[in-house]
Write an enzyme that holds these catalytic residues in place. Structure first.
Site, PDB file in Angstrom:
ATOM      1  N   ASP A  93      -9.880   2.756   2.413  1.00 37.64           N
ATOM      2  CA  ASP A  93     -10.051   2.323   3.752  1.00 37.64           C
ATOM      3  C   ASP A  93     -10.681   3.140   4.593  1.00 37.64           C
ATOM      4  O   ASP A  93     -11.206   2.475   5.750  1.00 37.64           O
ATOM      5  CB  ASP A  93      -8.703   1.948   4.054  1.00 37.64           C
ATOM      6  N   LYS A 119       0.901  -0.886  -0.006  1.00 38.39           N
ATOM      7  CA  LYS A 119       0.148  -0.630   0.080  1.00 38.39           C
ATOM      8  C   LYS A 119       0.717   1.289   0.009  1.00 38.39           C
ATOM      9  O   LYS A 119       0.437   2.191  -0.741  1.00 38.39           O
ATOM     10  CB  LYS A 119      -1.124   0.275   1.021  1.00 38.39           C
TER      11      LYS A 119
HETATM   12  P1  NDP Z   1       0.139  -4.322   9.595  1.00 41.35           P
HETATM   13  O1  NDP Z   1       1.121  -5.556   9.491  1.00 41.35           O
HETATM   14  O2  NDP Z   1       0.529  -2.742   8.743  1.00 41.35           O
HETATM   15  O3  NDP Z   1      -0.300  -3.884  10.860  1.00 41.35           O
HETATM   16  C1  NDP Z   1      -0.306  -5.688  12.117  1.00 41.35           C
HETATM   17  C2  NDP Z   1      -0.735  -4.315  13.179  1.00 41.35           C
HETATM   18  O4  NDP Z   1      -0.446  -5.431  14.106  1.00 41.35           O
HETATM   19  C3  NDP Z   1       0.929  -4.158  14.265  1.00 41.35           C
HETATM   20  O5  NDP Z   1      -0.200  -3.050  15.314  1.00 41.35           O
HETATM   21  C4  NDP Z   1       0.911  -5.020  15.036  1.00 41.35           C
HETATM   22  O6  NDP Z   1       1.782  -4.764  16.180  1.00 41.35           O
HETATM   23  C5  NDP Z   1       0.622  -5.763  15.178  1.00 41.35           C
HETATM   24  N1  NDP Z   1       0.572  -7.509  15.121  1.00 41.35           N
HETATM   25  C6  NDP Z   1       1.048  -8.225  15.000  1.00 41.35           C
HETATM   26  N2  NDP Z   1       1.323  -9.471  15.349  1.00 41.35           N
HETATM   27  C7  NDP Z   1       0.464  -9.451  16.651  1.00 41.35           C
HETATM   28  C8  NDP Z   1       0.507 -10.441  17.708  1.00 41.35           C
HETATM   29  N3  NDP Z   1       1.380 -11.695  16.765  1.00 41.35           N
HETATM   30  N4  NDP Z   1       1.016 -10.026  18.507  1.00 41.35           N
HETATM   31  C9  NDP Z   1       0.353  -8.782  18.487  1.00 41.35           C
HETATM   32  N5  NDP Z   1       0.290  -7.518  17.747  1.00 41.35           N
HETATM   33  C10 NDP Z   1      -0.019  -7.767  16.716  1.00 41.35           C
HETATM   34  O7  NDP Z   1      -1.571  -4.770   8.878  1.00 41.35           O
HETATM   35  P2  NDP Z   1      -2.495  -3.319   8.269  1.00 41.35           P
HETATM   36  O8  NDP Z   1      -3.507  -2.991  10.243  1.00 41.35           O
HETATM   37  O9  NDP Z   1      -2.522  -3.463   7.462  1.00 41.35           O
HETATM   38  O10 NDP Z   1      -4.107  -5.753   8.626  1.00 41.35           O
HETATM   39  C11 NDP Z   1      -4.564  -5.673  10.436  1.00 41.35           C
HETATM   40  C12 NDP Z   1      -5.248  -6.246  10.215  1.00 41.35           C
HETATM   41  O11 NDP Z   1      -6.791  -5.224   9.618  1.00 41.35           O
HETATM   42  C13 NDP Z   1      -5.238  -7.480   9.423  1.00 41.35           C
HETATM   43  O12 NDP Z   1      -5.901  -8.757   9.912  1.00 41.35           O
HETATM   44  C14 NDP Z   1      -6.098  -7.494   7.844  1.00 41.35           C
HETATM   45  O13 NDP Z   1      -6.592  -8.135   7.239  1.00 41.35           O
HETATM   46  C15 NDP Z   1      -7.518  -6.337   8.439  1.00 41.35           C
HETATM   47  N6  NDP Z   1      -7.386  -5.248   7.252  1.00 41.35           N
HETATM   48  C16 NDP Z   1      -8.996  -5.619   7.278  1.00 41.35           C
HETATM   49  C17 NDP Z   1      -8.981  -4.286   6.508  1.00 41.35           C
HETATM   50  C18 NDP Z   1     -10.923  -4.450   6.302  1.00 41.35           C
HETATM   51  O14 NDP Z   1     -11.429  -3.778   4.879  1.00 41.35           O
HETATM   52  N7  NDP Z   1     -11.634  -5.348   6.393  1.00 41.35           N
HETATM   53  C19 NDP Z   1      -8.804  -3.676   5.197  1.00 41.35           C
HETATM   54  C20 NDP Z   1      -7.262  -3.464   5.949  1.00 41.35           C
HETATM   55  C21 NDP Z   1      -6.522  -4.600   6.491  1.00 41.35           C
HETATM   56  P3  NDP Z   1       3.142  -4.055  15.507  1.00 41.35           P
HETATM   57  O15 NDP Z   1       3.515  -2.521  15.722  1.00 41.35           O
HETATM   58  O16 NDP Z   1       3.894  -4.270  17.202  1.00 41.35           O
HETATM   59  O17 NDP Z   1       3.892  -4.905  14.694  1.00 41.35           O
END
Ligand code: NDP
Length: 276
Positions: free
Chosen positions: A106, A70
């Site tokens: 989004d 993105k």
């Molecule tokens: P990113 O990879 O940008 O961010 C991931 C986030 O999750 C970070 O805050 C990360 O924390 C946290 N995280 C990852 N693994 C863990 C873990 N094991 N324990 C705790 N925290 C964790 O992903 P996105 O923000 O783009 O996407 C997040 C979710 O939202 C996904 O499941 C995606 O499918 C969904 N989504 C849905 C959309 C929709 O239209 N419904 C649109 C966009 C996304 P840290 O900063 O510590 O790494």
């Protein structure tokens, strides 16, 4: 399928992308509107996503771009909407005069999901936003716009602080250990952490007493968190409403038509249930 040379081509680009429901959503809307177009999926593993996305403007009329491309999508464009620039990422590209204009739908998709979960009035709503990644950035822009008050809780507090610093200077920040305490005072919890993909769970929540818990994931990735929230008395909402709403906003950008979101939501729920 009509393969005439004037057929317009669209696709979702990501890695992984096999699970994406976007082709299901958009091809049904294309058929409903009687358009001469087709929507595909492109698995892009490349390290040079910006150049690859630029090259795709010679083939595709529009693209949806998902993880992890993105940010590259925004830099592949020659023009961009204020929203895409504010979020710092694009999920929709529209071809104009052979080059991309970047948008971020989004933000609009999240807003629809918030209204579905909380009703019309979001001003002064107390939101506990879990996660600080790309989806949380779109959520923060939307929450700022609607006048909600929010706390960002994230595994890495430093990432929560960076997000607040950049996009939400009034937001408080916290770690995941604080979730139980913070959830006591929240009008809604929004979970954007992708921990469900790794089979991990959220820390315990305070009793929900019917308050909404919106997980931006859907299907298996959201199942654990939604189940735990429901057990604690929260009313569950998954990310399919946001998915369909962001898709509808992209469809409108490409074709100037608002599609039937209720029908698409129904089809997505059926597809997710079939995969379970
Ligand atoms: P990113 O990879 O940008 O961010 C991931 C986030 O999750 C970070 O805050 C990360 O924390 C946290 N995280 C990852 N693994 C863990 C873990 N094991 N324990 C705790 N925290 C964790 O992903 P996105 O923000 O783009 O996407 C997040 C979710 O939202 C996904 O499941 C995606 O499918 C969904 N989504 C849905 C959309 C929709 O239209 N419904 C649109 C966009 C996304 P840290 O900063 O510590 O790494």
């Amino acid at each position: 399928m009509n393969n005439s040379p004037d057929r317009k081509l669209y696709a979702v680009v990501g890695n992984p992308v096999a699970h994406s429901l976007s082709p299901l959503i958009h091809n049904a809307w294309i058929a409903d509107a009687g358009l001469n177009a087709h929507y595909d999926r492109v698995h892009l593993t490349s390290e040079s996503a910006r150049d690859d996305l630029r090259a795709m403007a010679s083939i595709y009329d529009g693209l949806n771009v998902t993880l992890p491309h993105k940010i590259a999508a925004l830099s592949a464009a020659t023009k961009s909407s204020l929203e895409a620039r504010t979020v710092g990422a694009a999920n929709t590209l529209v071809r104009e005069h052979g080059a991309w204009t970047a948008h971020n739908t989004d933000v609009a998709g999240f807003e629809v999901a918030m209204h579905a979960a909380c009703g019309d009035e979001l001003r002064n709503l107390r939101v506990l936003l879990i996660g600080a990644g790309g989806a949380a950035r779109a959520a923060a822009v939307s929450l700022n716009r609607s006048g909600a008050r929010f706390t960002i809780a994230n595994r890495s507090v430093v990432n929560a602080a960076a997000l607040a610093n950049e996009l939400a200077p009034h937001a408080h920040t916290a770690g995941l250990d604080d979730i139980e305490r913070l959830s006591a005072d929240a009008d809604i919890i929004v979970n954007s952490a992708s921990l469900g993909h790794a089979g991990e769970s959220l820390p315990p929540l305070s009793p929900g007493r019917g308050r909404p818990f919106l997980d931006l994931s859907y299907g298996k990735a959201a199942a654990g968190a939604l189940e735990a929230a429901a057990s604690a008395g929260w009313t569950r909402h998954d990310g399919l409403t946001m998915l369909v709403a962001q898709a509808a906003a992209a469809f409108h950008l490409w074709f100037g038509v608002w599609p039937d979101q209720a029908k698409a939501l129904h089809a997505c729920r059926a597809a997710v249930a079939a995969r379970a």
